[in-house]
Scaffold this active site. Structure first.
Site, PDB file in Angstrom:
ATOM      1  N   ASP A   1      16.817  53.468   8.900  1.00 43.54           N
ATOM      2  CA  ASP A   1      17.160  52.816   7.726  1.00 43.54           C
ATOM      3  C   ASP A   1      15.849  52.607   6.879  1.00 43.54           C
ATOM      4  O   ASP A   1      14.857  52.651   7.503  1.00 43.54           O
ATOM      5  CB  ASP A   1      17.408  51.442   8.294  1.00 43.54           C
ATOM      6  CG  ASP A   1      18.102  50.415   7.104  1.00 43.54           C
ATOM      7  OD1 ASP A   1      19.003  50.947   6.493  1.00 43.54           O
ATOM      8  OD2 ASP A   1      17.452  49.483   6.856  1.00 43.54           O
TER       9      ASP A   1
ATOM     10  N   GLU B   1      17.139  57.978   6.218  1.00 40.59           N
ATOM     11  CA  GLU B   1      17.514  56.928   4.729  1.00 40.59           C
ATOM     12  C   GLU B   1      16.502  57.023   3.875  1.00 40.59           C
ATOM     13  O   GLU B   1      15.617  55.873   3.755  1.00 40.59           O
ATOM     14  CB  GLU B   1      18.534  55.951   4.987  1.00 40.59           C
ATOM     15  CG  GLU B   1      18.931  55.468   3.870  1.00 40.59           C
ATOM     16  CD  GLU B   1      18.973  53.816   3.480  1.00 40.59           C
ATOM     17  OE1 GLU B   1      19.748  53.285   2.987  1.00 40.59           O
ATOM     18  OE2 GLU B   1      18.203  53.096   4.089  1.00 40.59           O
TER      19      GLU B   1
HETATM   20  C1  GLC Z   1      19.826  50.227   3.809  1.00 36.83           C
HETATM   21  C2  GLC Z   1      21.143  49.999   4.405  1.00 36.83           C
HETATM   22  C3  GLC Z   1      21.749  48.828   3.957  1.00 36.83           C
HETATM   23  C4  GLC Z   1      20.894  47.644   4.114  1.00 36.83           C
HETATM   24  C5  GLC Z   1      19.398  48.086   3.717  1.00 36.83           C
HETATM   25  C6  GLC Z   1      18.497  46.973   4.218  1.00 36.83           C
HETATM   26  O1  GLC Z   1      19.808  50.765   2.609  1.00 36.83           O
HETATM   27  O2  GLC Z   1      21.978  51.226   4.378  1.00 36.83           O
HETATM   28  O3  GLC Z   1      23.167  48.539   4.147  1.00 36.83           O
HETATM   29  O4  GLC Z   1      21.241  46.615   3.295  1.00 36.83           O
HETATM   30  O5  GLC Z   1      18.916  49.178   4.268  1.00 36.83           O
HETATM   31  O6  GLC Z   1      18.538  47.049   5.635  1.00 36.83           O
END
Ligand code: GLC
Length: 587
Positions: A229, A288
């Site tokens: 994440d 991500e």
């Molecule tokens: C990422 C996740 C999202 C979350 C953010 C903070 O972007 O996909 O859902 O709110 O991180 O952890």
């Protein structure tokens, strides 16, 4: 009525013996990975919230769908200020979702079905209820625990102003002032997201040690990898410099930011890779990482770093042949030098589902608040999915997209839980619309999501979803579910569809794109179904325009996202492809 052509034999997917052992190594290079959002997938205990037992009970559905792996969004102990992306204990399953035995059982069941399992890891920030943060608050300024986060004195005469001008992704300042143990207004701490999500300071060795240990904890349990994440956020620019005049931040921006995509993050991933390599079983990391360009994204997947990174540039591309061809080229050109597979994704739990995005005018926002033209959106979504599944590399599918679900754009405000909805009068806080529990069966809510008809679901499902349930779509050759099943079955049988690192573009009329996929000479590595790469060539033609297009007949039509292509006889045989339709051909 839309219809597609063939429902291929899916039996090839099911193999005897140990299914995982029979899959070739490097499975992730062309894997289709299905995102489960545990809150909304299946609720075994009937409390209205999905759980791990629910996921376990539906694994055979995923196997039959034809995906290779499952990625689960967080199910760790969490106060749920950001739907579980605020983790209070990284080694514990939240009781709301089950316990560690459920997580272990899920991995075991999935492996027995030939599916891999990827968990979400949230290293940028934790929950404000995390033991370290609570202790940091108790111990006061200068304490050892505060150094694991970004605590700073405020600016202004009495520290009444935040330490810098950064804004939270969810709106408002990225800093919150704490009340010190003696009751005075004290230091500020950094949170790129909600105030309940304090950012770790990754310069502190204890943070790095802790995450290496957390990785091992889940690897020991048998997990096949991690989705990381906010992988681009862990390191902040030295001195936490002001941003100056700048628009409200967006996750998918094109600007360089002092808190995103700093070069220092790569050292962290280089230190993680050897840990994964110690474990047998070809395990992976997927990042991500929202970066300004695909070329910057490629830095995360250099050979000694992570395996994959989500291609958000692709996700943000409108349904337009020219734009799509550009982003495909840019992606493949960026990934080739680092030897990483491209990835393709159209939907996830943070953005409006693609069936609704494509139902509306193109927008730079990933959150759309109007239903748009549902029929058009679905037609395009089906075509976009077939295009995605014909590209070389790995593809991500978000739960419910295989049912053609739209976003629920009219959720009442009082049921919304997205923290950003409440922080800035609704601006960009509409992620609940893609998180509504999915319909499995029956004619009344919760449509098999929970065990009891009329039982609860944490977000209400629209009445119209009865006809979109798995049960309603199964066996209907025109349904979106059967289209996904067919497309994934073709992909399993014919590795040419996902293999390699390039496409051969063919001439196509304006508004359409066409490419050929071949795997030269086959491959030594044989898939579980016995298919090798020598299974011939494929052509994929996508018509993104609103009028039919004609082109030389590319081969034998195999699968269409919509109307069957029309063959026009003449000196040259032509194929006519309907608007917003993708067709796969063998040749
Ligand atoms: C990422 C996740 C999202 C979350 C953010 C903070 O972007 O996909 O859902 O709110 O991180 O952890």
């Amino acid at each position: 009525m839309t219809q597609h052509l063939v429902i291929p034999d899916r039996s090839a997917r099911i193999v005897g013996g140990d299914p995982l052992a029979q899959r070739r190594t490097g499975w992730w290079r062309d894997a289709v990975i299905y995102q489960v959002y545990p809150r909304s997938f299946a609720d075994a205990n009937g409390d209205g919230m999905g759980d791990l037992a629910g996921v376990r009970s539906r694994l055979s559905y995923l196997r039959d769908l034809g995906v290779d792996a499952v990625w689960l969004s967080p199910f760790y102990a969490s106060p749920q200020a950001d739907a579980g992306y605020d983790v209070a204990d990284y080694r514990k399953v939240d009781p709301m979702f089950g316990d560690t035995a459920d997580a272990a059982g899920l991995i075991e069941d999935a492996h027995a079905l030939g599916l891999r399992v990827i968990f979400d890891l949230v290293p940028n920030h934790c929950s404000d209820q995390h033991e370290w943060f609570q202790q940091a608050l108790r111990e006061g300024p200068g304490s050892a625990l505060r150094k694991r986060f970004h605590f700073r004195p405020g600016r202004g005469l009495s520290g009444e102003l935040p330490p810098n001008d950064w804004e939270s992704i969810f709106g408002g300042p990225a800093w919150t002032r704490v009340t010190e143990p003696d009751g005075s207004a004290g230091e500020w701490y950094l949170h790129l997201f909600a105030p309940e999500q304090p950012d770790f300071d990754w310069e502190h060795p204890a943070v790095a040690d802790e995450f290496r240990s957390i990785l091992r904890f889940w690897l020991d349990l048998g997990v096949d990898g991690f989705r990381i994440d906010v992988a681009h956020g862990l390191v902040k620019a030295p001195g936490l410099p002001d941003l100056g005049m700048h628009d409200q931040l967006k996750l998918l921006g094109n600007d360089e930011m002092p808190f995103f995509d700093q070069d220092g993050v790569h050292a962290i991933y280089r230190s993680w890779r050897p840990i994964l390599e110690e474990y047998a079983g070809d395990r992976i990391f997927v990042a991500e990482a929202w970066t300004p360009t695909v070329a910057r994204t490629a830095n995360y997947v250099r050979p000694d770093e992570l395996h994959q990174a989500f291609n958000f540039q692709y996700l943000g591309t409108p349904w337009n042949a020219e734009a799509l061809r550009d982003v495909v080229d840019q992606t493949l050109d960026a990934m080739r030098p680092v030897g990483a597979p491209a990835t393709w994704v159209l939907s996830n739990h943070d953005v409006t589902r693609h069936a609704t995005r494509f139902a509306n005018e193109p927008s730079s926002s990933t959150q759309i608040r109007t239903p748009g033209d549902r029929e058009l959106g679905l037609r395009r979504a089906r075509a976009a999915t077939m295009l995605m599944l014909a590209l070389p590399g790995s593809a991500y599918v978000y739960q419910g997209e295989e049912l053609g679900l739209p976003d629920v754009t009219d959720l009442p405000d009082e049921v919304r839980q997205d923290p950003s909805f409440h922080r800035q009068a609704g601006q960009d806080g509409f992620r609940d619309g893609c998180r509504v529990p999915i319909p499995w069966s029956g004619t009344a809510a919760p449509y098999g999501f929970g065990p009891v008809e009329g039982g609860p679901s944490w977000l209400p499902q629209p009445q119209s979803w009865a006809e979109l349930s798995v049960e309603a779509q199964t066996g209907d050759p025109t349904s979106t579910l059967e289209l996904y099943r067919s497309a994934l079955a073709v992909r399993i049988k014919h590795p040419a569809l996902g293999a390699g690192d390039s496409v051969e573009w063919l001439d196509a009329p304006a508004g359409a794109l066409a490419f050929r996929r071949t795997v030269a000479g086959g491959s030594d590595e044989t898939g579980a179904d016995g298919a090798t790469g020598a299974s011939g060539a494929f052509v994929c033609v996508a018509n993104t325009g609103s009028v039919p297009v004609r082109l030389p007949l590319p081969g034998r039509p195999m699968l269409s996202s919509g109307a069957e292509p029309v063959v026009i006889e003449g000196p040259e045989r032509l194929a006519e492809i309907a608007p917003d339709t993708t067709v796969w051909w063998t040749c």
